[in-house]
Each structure stands twice: as C-alpha cells, then as structure tokens.
Design a protein around this motif. Sequence first.
Motif, PDB file in Angstrom:
ATOM      1  N   ASP A  74      42.406  47.583  32.522  1.00  0.00           N
ATOM      2  CA  ASP A  74      41.592  46.494  31.977  1.00  0.00           C
ATOM      3  C   ASP A  74      42.467  45.421  31.339  1.00  0.00           C
ATOM      4  OD1 ASP A  74      39.070  45.231  31.231  1.00  0.00           O
ATOM      5  OD2 ASP A  74      39.568  45.852  29.180  1.00  0.00           O
ATOM      6  N   MET A  77      44.313  43.474  34.010  1.00  0.00           N
ATOM      7  CA  MET A  77      43.437  42.501  34.666  1.00  0.00           C
ATOM      8  C   MET A  77      43.230  41.265  33.801  1.00  0.00           C
ATOM      9  SD  MET A  77      42.601  43.323  37.719  1.00  0.00           S
ATOM     10  CE  MET A  77      41.203  42.254  38.021  1.00  0.00           C
ATOM     11  N   GLN A  78      43.057  41.471  32.501  1.00  0.00           N
ATOM     12  CA  GLN A  78      42.878  40.338  31.596  1.00  0.00           C
ATOM     13  C   GLN A  78      44.110  39.439  31.601  1.00  0.00           C
ATOM     14  OE1 GLN A  78      41.719  41.596  27.678  1.00  0.00           O
ATOM     15  NE2 GLN A  78      40.162  42.979  28.477  1.00  0.00           N
ATOM     16  N   HIS A  80      46.388  39.241  33.969  1.00  0.00           N
ATOM     17  CA  HIS A  80      46.537  38.672  35.307  1.00  0.00           C
ATOM     18  C   HIS A  80      45.594  37.493  35.522  1.00  0.00           C
ATOM     19  CE1 HIS A  80      47.547  38.511  39.530  1.00  0.00           C
ATOM     20  NE2 HIS A  80      46.248  38.531  39.827  1.00  0.00           N
ATOM     21  N   GLN A  81      44.389  37.575  34.982  1.00  0.00           N
ATOM     22  CA  GLN A  81      43.394  36.527  35.180  1.00  0.00           C
ATOM     23  C   GLN A  81      43.501  35.410  34.151  1.00  0.00           C
ATOM     24  OE1 GLN A  81      39.759  38.749  35.207  1.00  0.00           O
ATOM     25  NE2 GLN A  81      40.039  39.441  37.309  1.00  0.00           N
ATOM     26  N   SER A  82      44.394  35.557  33.211  1.00  0.00           N
ATOM     27  CA  SER A  82      44.566  34.559  32.158  1.00  0.00           C
ATOM     28  C   SER A  82      45.097  33.257  32.764  1.00  0.00           C
ATOM     29  CB  SER A  82      45.562  35.099  31.124  1.00  0.00           C
ATOM     30  OG  SER A  82      45.998  34.080  30.274  1.00  0.00           O
ATOM     31  N   PRO A  83      44.655  32.102  32.238  1.00  0.00           N
ATOM     32  CA  PRO A  83      45.148  30.818  32.750  1.00  0.00           C
ATOM     33  C   PRO A  83      46.603  30.543  32.344  1.00  0.00           C
ATOM     34  CG  PRO A  83      43.655  30.460  30.926  1.00  0.00           C
ATOM     35  CD  PRO A  83      43.649  31.933  31.221  1.00  0.00           C
ATOM     36  N   PRO A  86      51.969  32.687  35.216  1.00  0.00           N
ATOM     37  CA  PRO A  86      51.983  33.980  35.907  1.00  0.00           C
ATOM     38  C   PRO A  86      53.060  34.903  35.337  1.00  0.00           C
ATOM     39  CG  PRO A  86      52.090  32.148  37.478  1.00  0.00           C
ATOM     40  CD  PRO A  86      52.224  31.573  36.105  1.00  0.00           C
TER      41      PRO A  86
END
Length: 96
Positions: A74, A77-78, A80-83, A86
Amino acid sequence: MNAIKEARRYIERRPPEDPAARTLAALVLALETDRGFDLSSLYDLDYKSFDLAIEVLRDWRLDRYYAGKAKLFDLSMQVHQSPETPATSVDATSSS
C-alpha cells in the motif's frame, strides 16, 4: 480449516471455566495485544490442544507477515502514484 478458526470453534464449544479454552484465549489475547504469555501454561494442555496452540502461533505469524506485506505494498503504491519525482530520479539525486 485454519488453526485460528479451529481455535475459535474450540473456545466457543467449551465452558468459560475450561482451562484449555482459557489458555488458548489467553494466547490469542497476548498475540493480538503484543503482551506477555506464560509459555509453560501450554504444557498443561493435552496434546491435541497443545498442537492447536502451536498451529495458532504458526498461523498468527504467517498472517502478521502477510499484513506487513500488504502495508508495504500500500505504501509503495502511494509513493509510486505520487505526483512527486519518480523513484528512479530520487535515487539518482540522493546519491550525489
């Protein structure tokens, strides 16, 4: 049937004053609350109840591992999906 379900059924079917049911219940409470448990009380159990207690320990450890893995996934994923930048860019800039 997994040991945790079997232990629940075992405890449900026994009277509250049953020593084996009380020992298994105390083990579960200790595992859930991260409190101490007197391991010598397991030796007072008959072999079948003792074996069930050991299986509960095994299942509990495995479940804890999977819970930790799910939390890591979890969080990953947070991130990785953060603006934000990278992870590969973060690695390159943090090493300088």
